[in-house]
Design a protein around this motif. Structure first.
Motif, PDB file in Angstrom:
ATOM      1  N   VAL A   1     -63.527  -0.788 -18.100  1.00 48.32           N
ATOM      2  CA  VAL A   1     -64.805  -0.094 -18.235  1.00 48.32           C
ATOM      3  C   VAL A   1     -64.526   1.378 -18.522  1.00 48.32           C
ATOM      4  N   ASP A   2     -65.569   2.126 -18.903  1.00 41.74           N
ATOM      5  CA  ASP A   2     -65.383   3.562 -19.106  1.00 41.74           C
ATOM      6  C   ASP A   2     -65.764   4.324 -17.840  1.00 41.74           C
ATOM      7  N   ASP A   3     -65.437   5.615 -17.839  1.00 43.80           N
ATOM      8  CA  ASP A   3     -65.624   6.401 -16.623  1.00 43.80           C
ATOM      9  C   ASP A   3     -67.075   6.788 -16.348  1.00 43.80           C
ATOM     10  N   GLY A   4     -67.993   6.302 -17.172  1.00 41.45           N
ATOM     11  CA  GLY A   4     -69.405   6.504 -16.883  1.00 41.45           C
ATOM     12  C   GLY A   4     -69.986   5.456 -15.950  1.00 41.45           C
ATOM     13  N   VAL A   5     -69.209   4.435 -15.637  1.00 41.26           N
ATOM     14  CA  VAL A   5     -69.655   3.388 -14.709  1.00 41.26           C
ATOM     15  C   VAL A   5     -69.571   3.933 -13.279  1.00 41.26           C
ATOM     16  N   ALA A   6     -70.606   3.701 -12.512  1.00 40.63           N
ATOM     17  CA  ALA A   6     -70.683   4.230 -11.146  1.00 40.63           C
ATOM     18  C   ALA A   6     -69.494   3.773 -10.307  1.00 40.63           C
ATOM     19  N   GLY A   7     -68.975   4.700  -9.494  1.00 36.28           N
ATOM     20  CA  GLY A   7     -67.818   4.404  -8.671  1.00 36.28           C
ATOM     21  C   GLY A   7     -68.043   3.257  -7.699  1.00 36.28           C
ATOM     22  N   GLY A   8     -69.272   3.142  -7.188  1.00 39.82           N
ATOM     23  CA  GLY A   8     -69.575   2.055  -6.271  1.00 39.82           C
ATOM     24  C   GLY A   8     -69.452   0.698  -6.930  1.00 39.82           C
ATOM     25  N   LEU A   9     -69.905   0.611  -8.181  1.00 37.02           N
ATOM     26  CA  LEU A   9     -69.805  -0.653  -8.906  1.00 37.02           C
ATOM     27  C   LEU A   9     -68.350  -0.968  -9.225  1.00 37.02           C
ATOM     28  N   VAL A  10     -67.584   0.047  -9.606  1.00 33.23           N
ATOM     29  CA  VAL A  10     -66.157  -0.171  -9.865  1.00 33.23           C
ATOM     30  C   VAL A  10     -65.471  -0.715  -8.613  1.00 33.23           C
ATOM     31  N   ALA A  11     -65.804  -0.160  -7.453  1.00 33.80           N
ATOM     32  CA  ALA A  11     -65.218  -0.635  -6.199  1.00 33.80           C
ATOM     33  C   ALA A  11     -65.583  -2.095  -5.939  1.00 33.80           C
ATOM     34  N   GLU A  12     -66.833  -2.450  -6.228  1.00 35.34           N
ATOM     35  CA  GLU A  12     -67.251  -3.847  -6.056  1.00 35.34           C
ATOM     36  C   GLU A  12     -66.510  -4.770  -7.006  1.00 35.34           C
ATOM     37  N   LEU A  13     -66.350  -4.329  -8.249  1.00 30.52           N
ATOM     38  CA  LEU A  13     -65.622  -5.138  -9.227  1.00 30.52           C
ATOM     39  C   LEU A  13     -64.186  -5.365  -8.784  1.00 30.52           C
ATOM     40  N   ARG A  14     -63.583  -4.345  -8.174  1.00 31.75           N
ATOM     41  CA  ARG A  14     -62.186  -4.450  -7.745  1.00 31.75           C
ATOM     42  C   ARG A  14     -61.994  -5.421  -6.588  1.00 31.75           C
ATOM     43  N   GLU A  15     -63.090  -5.828  -5.974  1.00 33.88           N
ATOM     44  CA  GLU A  15     -62.995  -6.876  -4.959  1.00 33.88           C
ATOM     45  C   GLU A  15     -62.736  -8.242  -5.589  1.00 33.88           C
ATOM     46  N   HIS A  16     -62.981  -8.332  -6.923  1.00 34.88           N
ATOM     47  CA  HIS A  16     -62.876  -9.623  -7.607  1.00 34.88           C
ATOM     48  C   HIS A  16     -61.744  -9.692  -8.620  1.00 34.88           C
ATOM     49  N   THR A  17     -61.326  -8.547  -9.172  1.00 36.66           N
ATOM     50  CA  THR A  17     -60.348  -8.581 -10.252  1.00 36.66           C
ATOM     51  C   THR A  17     -59.704  -7.205 -10.415  1.00 36.66           C
ATOM     52  N   GLU A  18     -58.718  -7.110 -11.302  1.00 34.23           N
ATOM     53  CA  GLU A  18     -58.081  -5.837 -11.611  1.00 34.23           C
ATOM     54  C   GLU A  18     -58.961  -5.062 -12.587  1.00 34.23           C
ATOM     55  N   VAL A  19     -59.249  -3.810 -12.273  1.00 40.20           N
ATOM     56  CA  VAL A  19     -60.166  -2.995 -13.072  1.00 40.20           C
ATOM     57  C   VAL A  19     -59.445  -1.751 -13.573  1.00 40.20           C
ATOM     58  N   ARG A  20     -59.602  -1.481 -14.860  1.00 36.10           N
ATOM     59  CA  ARG A  20     -59.072  -0.263 -15.473  1.00 36.10           C
ATOM     60  C   ARG A  20     -60.256   0.598 -15.911  1.00 36.10           C
ATOM     61  N   VAL A  21     -60.203   1.877 -15.563  1.00 32.98           N
ATOM     62  CA  VAL A  21     -61.288   2.790 -15.915  1.00 32.98           C
ATOM     63  C   VAL A  21     -60.782   3.736 -17.000  1.00 32.98           C
ATOM     64  N   ALA A  22     -61.403   3.680 -18.168  1.00 32.45           N
ATOM     65  CA  ALA A  22     -60.997   4.474 -19.321  1.00 32.45           C
ATOM     66  C   ALA A  22     -61.734   5.805 -19.345  1.00 32.45           C
ATOM     67  N   GLU A  23     -61.011   6.866 -19.578  1.00 30.30           N
ATOM     68  CA  GLU A  23     -61.618   8.189 -19.660  1.00 30.30           C
ATOM     69  C   GLU A  23     -62.179   8.415 -21.060  1.00 30.30           C
ATOM     70  N   VAL A  24     -63.456   8.796 -21.137  1.00 33.23           N
ATOM     71  CA  VAL A  24     -64.092   9.059 -22.415  1.00 33.23           C
ATOM     72  C   VAL A  24     -63.820  10.501 -22.802  1.00 33.23           C
ATOM     73  N   SER A  25     -63.152  10.712 -23.920  1.00 33.82           N
ATOM     74  CA  SER A  25     -62.813  12.073 -24.342  1.00 33.82           C
ATOM     75  C   SER A  25     -64.059  12.804 -24.773  1.00 33.82           C
ATOM     76  N   GLY A  26     -64.073  14.109 -24.603  1.00 30.63           N
ATOM     77  CA  GLY A  26     -65.206  14.937 -25.007  1.00 30.63           C
ATOM     78  C   GLY A  26     -66.318  14.871 -24.029  1.00 30.63           C
TER      79      GLY A  26
END
Length: 266
Positions: free
Chosen positions: A241-266
């Motif tokens: 996912v990109d870094d605009g996804v809420a941190g809480g949702l990323v944490a929830e996703l990581r309970e189920h699978t490996e998650v990579r957060v991509a930094e959006v340039s600019g």
């Protein structure tokens, strides 16, 4: 003569304006041409040309004096629409997901615009075997001598510029690959979704054919649902996912699978 800002402008500005028009109409439902001209800061004639182009691509529906939105499912499925939205986010996600692809792999790529962005990034990670149902992905790899390219045929969809239907599902089911990379139209912390059943069937077949699977999702697709369930988030080995996804949702996703957060340039 039109004043500054009233002409059609460059091709890039024209594309951005048409995207803004499409999004404005979707928000409002039905919009008069005059309102669009005022909102976009261009002439009525320019808006008419934009609307003609958008209607020809199946993005909007014209009527005398105005324009209306097609059903959301039709609008969001249109490839021309999808190519023009959230471009920076998709490119960031594609860059992060490209790290999963190594020379010598067999990879299966779906017809999503996020995966199309990834295709251009892995052209040089050869040798590769690439399988896809997307015409534009085929074009990306067609000139690569060290890529074994397999087209997954089926019934051609102009909306998606790809091949779908039972023949495509059967072609996919005959294959086994190292890595499958897909995107879809919606997800929450537990489930992924798509608004079209034909697309769901092809994506499910693809995911079943891979030793590993990866899901590419920009911020516009998360914390929402669509008509048809695709599969649980836990079925994916990787979610990007990109870094605009809420941190809480990323944490929830990581309970189920490996998650990579991509930094959006600019």
């Amino acid at each position: 003569m039109s004043g500054p800002g009233r002409s059609g402008g460059s091709a890039r500005s024209q594309q951005r304006r048409r995207q803004r028009i499409a999004e404005h109409v979707v928000r409002r439902g039905t919009v008069p041409v005059g309102e669009l001209a005022e909102a976009m800061g261009v002439s009525v004639m320019t808006v008419h040309r934009d609307l003609e182009a958008l209607a020809a691509r199946g993005v909007l529906r014209r009527f005398r004096g105005g324009v209306s939105a097609l059903p959301t499912s039709v609008f969001e499925s249109n490839l021309d629409y999808r190519l023009g939205v959230h471009v920076a986010e998709k490119e960031a996600v594609a860059r992060a997901a490209a790290e999963l692809v190594e020379p010598g792999m067999s990879v299966m790529l779906d017809d999503s615009t996020s995966v199309l962005a990834l295709a251009a990034l892995v052209r040089e990670r050869t040798p590769l075997t690439v399988l896809t149902n997307a015409r534009r992905v085929l074009e990306v790899f067609a000139g690569c001598e060290e890529v074994r390219l397999v087209a997954l045929g089926g019934e051609y969809s102009r909306t998606h510029d790809s091949f779908l239907g039972v023949p495509c599902v059967e072609a996919v089911e005959a294959m086994s690959v190292d890595l499958v990379l897909v995107s879809t139209s919606a997800m929450n912390a537990h489930m992924t979704f798509h608004q079209e059943q034909d697309v769901v069937l092809v994506k499910r077949a693809m995911l079943a054919s891979g030793a590993r699977t990866a899901l590419l999702m920009d911020r516009s697709k998360v914390a929402r649902t669509a008509l048809h369930r695709l599969c649980p988030v836990a079925d994916f080995d990787h979610v990007v996912v990109d870094d605009g996804v809420a941190g809480g949702l990323v944490a929830e996703l990581r309970e189920h699978t490996e998650v990579r957060v991509a930094e959006v340039s600019g």
